[in-house]
Design a protein around this motif. Structure first.
Motif, PDB file in Angstrom:
ATOM      1  N   ARG A   1       0.838  -1.205   0.000  1.00  0.00           N
ATOM      2  CA  ARG A   1       0.000   0.000   0.000  1.00  0.00           C
ATOM      3  C   ARG A   1       0.872   1.254   0.000  1.00  0.00           C
ATOM      4  O   ARG A   1       0.615   2.194  -0.721  1.00  0.00           O
ATOM      5  CB  ARG A   1      -0.931  -0.022   1.215  1.00  0.00           C
ATOM      6  CG  ARG A   1      -1.698   1.248   1.428  1.00  0.00           C
ATOM      7  CD  ARG A   1      -2.956   1.283   0.580  1.00  0.00           C
ATOM      8  NE  ARG A   1      -3.721   2.452   0.929  1.00  0.00           N
ATOM      9  CZ  ARG A   1      -3.982   3.421   0.069  1.00  0.00           C
ATOM     10  NH1 ARG A   1      -3.586   3.343  -1.165  1.00  0.00           N
ATOM     11  NH2 ARG A   1      -4.676   4.467   0.442  1.00  0.00           N
ATOM     12  N   MET A   2       1.909   1.248   0.845  1.00  0.00           N
ATOM     13  CA  MET A   2       2.809   2.380   0.937  1.00  0.00           C
ATOM     14  C   MET A   2       3.494   2.626  -0.406  1.00  0.00           C
ATOM     15  O   MET A   2       3.580   3.741  -0.876  1.00  0.00           O
ATOM     16  CB  MET A   2       3.847   2.053   1.998  1.00  0.00           C
ATOM     17  CG  MET A   2       4.361   3.129   2.838  1.00  0.00           C
ATOM     18  SD  MET A   2       3.279   4.378   3.425  1.00  0.00           S
ATOM     19  CE  MET A   2       4.282   4.819   4.786  1.00  0.00           C
ATOM     20  N   THR A   3       3.992   1.567  -1.023  1.00  0.00           N
ATOM     21  CA  THR A   3       4.668   1.686  -2.312  1.00  0.00           C
ATOM     22  C   THR A   3       3.712   2.208  -3.371  1.00  0.00           C
ATOM     23  O   THR A   3       4.065   3.088  -4.147  1.00  0.00           O
ATOM     24  CB  THR A   3       5.246   0.321  -2.732  1.00  0.00           C
ATOM     25  OG1 THR A   3       6.134  -0.117  -1.711  1.00  0.00           O
ATOM     26  CG2 THR A   3       5.992   0.433  -4.044  1.00  0.00           C
ATOM     27  N   ASP A   4       2.497   1.710  -3.394  1.00  0.00           N
ATOM     28  CA  ASP A   4       1.505   2.179  -4.361  1.00  0.00           C
ATOM     29  C   ASP A   4       1.213   3.663  -4.151  1.00  0.00           C
ATOM     30  O   ASP A   4       1.101   4.418  -5.116  1.00  0.00           O
ATOM     31  CB  ASP A   4       0.215   1.371  -4.259  1.00  0.00           C
ATOM     32  CG  ASP A   4       0.390  -0.059  -4.743  1.00  0.00           C
ATOM     33  OD1 ASP A   4      -0.490  -0.872  -4.436  1.00  0.00           O
ATOM     34  OD2 ASP A   4       1.388  -0.349  -5.420  1.00  0.00           O
ATOM     35  N   THR A   5       1.098   4.091  -2.906  1.00  0.00           N
ATOM     36  CA  THR A   5       0.849   5.500  -2.597  1.00  0.00           C
ATOM     37  C   THR A   5       2.021   6.350  -3.053  1.00  0.00           C
ATOM     38  O   THR A   5       1.839   7.402  -3.675  1.00  0.00           O
ATOM     39  CB  THR A   5       0.604   5.687  -1.083  1.00  0.00           C
ATOM     40  OG1 THR A   5      -0.528   4.913  -0.708  1.00  0.00           O
ATOM     41  CG2 THR A   5       0.365   7.140  -0.741  1.00  0.00           C
ATOM     42  N   HIS A   6       3.230   5.895  -2.769  1.00  0.00           N
ATOM     43  CA  HIS A   6       4.417   6.660  -3.172  1.00  0.00           C
ATOM     44  C   HIS A   6       4.510   6.763  -4.686  1.00  0.00           C
ATOM     45  O   HIS A   6       4.835   7.820  -5.225  1.00  0.00           O
ATOM     46  CB  HIS A   6       5.683   6.017  -2.606  1.00  0.00           C
ATOM     47  CG  HIS A   6       5.756   6.083  -1.108  1.00  0.00           C
ATOM     48  ND1 HIS A   6       6.641   5.329  -0.389  1.00  0.00           N
ATOM     49  CD2 HIS A   6       5.054   6.801  -0.207  1.00  0.00           C
ATOM     50  CE1 HIS A   6       6.485   5.584   0.892  1.00  0.00           C
ATOM     51  NE2 HIS A   6       5.523   6.472   1.032  1.00  0.00           N
TER      52      HIS A   6
END
Length: 151
Positions: A3-8
């Protein structure tokens, strides 16, 4: 973690999109009103913001994230129309600097007014002053260590 990677990834892509949109609008206006490209504007701005108001091709290339040969190709037509000049180093004639001429500094000053107007449009109709201040703080954090030479 995904999720964090997708947001970034999404945020980075949005930064690129906003940059491209801003650059495209600016490009047309700088060309039509001032007769210079965005890259020529940035070259003049880097010269103006440097400590000695001059930079070697290599230093300009580093600041603009291009090759020294790209700087040579950019500066040649600017030199022909009197926006920049070349100056040899007093101690080492092999070292040549790119220097903005008086005409180049005047053109930059006029183009900066256009840039500032466009930058105002980017934020003023969407953001409150407090939001702009908060964004400025976050942007400084994002740019920390990047060698900010323009602002």
């Amino acid at each position: 973690m995904t999720r964090m990677t997708d947001t970034h990834t999404t945020l980075a892509l949005r930064l690129l999109q906003v940059t491209d949109d801003f650059r495209a609008g600016l490009s047309g206006e700088l060309s039509a009103v001032h007769g210079i490209s965005v890259n020529e504007f940035l070259l003049l701005l880097h010269l103006e913001r440097s400590a000695a108001n001059r930079l070697s091709r290599v230093d300009l290339a580093k600041r603009m994230h291009v090759s020294a040969s790209t700087i040579t190709r950019m500066a040649a037509p600017m030199e022909k129309i009197g926006l920049v000049d070349r100056a040899a180093d007093a101690r080492d004639a092999r070292l040549v600097f790119v220097v903005a001429t008086e005409a180049g500094r005047k053109r930059l000053s006029e183009a900066l007014a256009t840039f500032s107007k466009r930058a105002g449009y980017l934020f003023s109709d969407r953001w409150e002053d407090q939001e702009v201040d908060r964004f400025a703080s976050m942007l400084r954090r994002l740019m920390a260590g990047s060698g900010d030479t323009l602002a």
